[in-house]
Write an enzyme that holds these catalytic residues in place. Structure first.
Site, PDB file in Angstrom:
ATOM      1  N   ASP A   1      36.625  40.410  32.722  1.00 35.23           N
ATOM      2  CA  ASP A   1      36.344  39.032  32.337  1.00 35.23           C
ATOM      3  C   ASP A   1      34.890  38.894  31.903  1.00 35.23           C
ATOM      4  OD1 ASP A   1      38.903  38.422  33.135  1.00 35.23           O
ATOM      5  OD2 ASP A   1      38.283  37.754  35.138  1.00 35.23           O
TER       6      ASP A   1
HETATM    7  N1  URA Z   1      40.365  41.088  37.915  1.00 38.88           N
HETATM    8  C1  URA Z   1      39.799  39.928  37.523  1.00 38.88           C
HETATM    9  O1  URA Z   1      40.141  38.859  38.027  1.00 38.88           O
HETATM   10  N2  URA Z   1      38.836  39.978  36.596  1.00 38.88           N
HETATM   11  C2  URA Z   1      38.395  41.116  36.043  1.00 38.88           C
HETATM   12  O2  URA Z   1      37.483  41.089  35.212  1.00 38.88           O
HETATM   13  C3  URA Z   1      38.981  42.328  36.466  1.00 38.88           C
HETATM   14  C4  URA Z   1      39.977  42.281  37.395  1.00 38.88           C
END
Ligand code: URA
Length: 237
Positions: free
Chosen positions: A103
């Protein structure tokens, strides 16, 4: 492959700059001076040299980045900076892409490569490649969360996760944990905690398969994988 493309890809400048080198008679193919930018060469079988130095041809690039928050794990984006924008032009010439997504606000290990096979193998659900995350959680993480994650939890869209291995590093109003999962559903770690009524406030990926984040890397920095890291990742150790 065209000679000018090869030289540009290997970092000898833009196609225009490469033309300049050819004009200067700086480039030889099998010891013969070549001025034709469009000449087709086989960089593995032929000796392409610039000012007498042999051009080391590599097809694939494998980079480990410590992804900083605020950049997108994609090759391009209309609004935000991407992890590819953080690479130097030479690395960008290889047209690399991130293996999977973190993310925008997630930090940590991101493998960036142009090797589609490796990427496919690491991301394929069939391969069960474990990913380890460190997170700070708003809320008290308990033994019952460990048990719930072990059984699999139901996410907001009804999907039930495969077993996850949760380790509590610090339990309190703000808890710290490590979570190992073998899947990569959208926002998976955040949604797993949401399913037990808690919020992830900070998330960092520590490892993917055998590949561990080099903690020497500052946020936004990257380096090539060592031969050992690469061999282990490709199971050819
Ligand atoms: N899980 C998440 O919620 N975000 C990420 O960036 C990676 C795994």
């Amino acid at each position: 492959m065209r000679l000018d493309k090869l030289l540009a890809n290997m970092g000898y400048g833009s196609r225009k700059e490469v033309k300049g080198l050819l004009k200067q008679q700086a480039v030889t193919v099998d010891s013969v001076v070549v001025k034709d930018a469009a000449m087709h060469v086989d960089p593995v079988k032929q000796d392409v040299s610039v000012f007498g130095d042999r051009v080391e041809y590599v097809e694939f690039i494998y980079l480990m980045m410590n992804k900083p928050p605020g950049v997108i794990s994609a090759t391009e984006d209309k609004h935000d900076k991407t992890v590819i924008d953080l690479l130097d032009p030479l690395a960008q010439h290889f047209k690399p892409f991130p293996v999977g997504r973190l993310d925008k606000d997630t930090e940590g290990l991101l493998l960036i490569t142009n090797d589609g096979n490796l990427s496919h193998n690491l991301l394929s659900p069939k391969k069960h490649v474990p990913k380890v995350y460190y997170a700070k959680i708003d809320g008290v993480v308990t033994e019952s969360d460990i048990e719930a994650f072990k059984q699999g939890v139901e996410l907001d869209d009804g999907y039930v996760t495969k077993p996850g291995h949760l380790v509590i590093l610090k339990s309190g109003e703000e808890s710290e944990i490590e979570l190992t999962i073998q899947e990569g559903k959208f926002h998976q770690v955040k949604r797993m905690f949401e399913s037990v009524g808690k919020t992830v406030t900070y998330l960092k990926r520590l490892s993917m398969g055998s590949l561990k984040l080099d903690e020497e890397l500052e946020l936004g920095d990257y380096r090539e994988l060592t031969q050992e890291e690469l061999d282990t990742l490709m199971n050819r150790e």
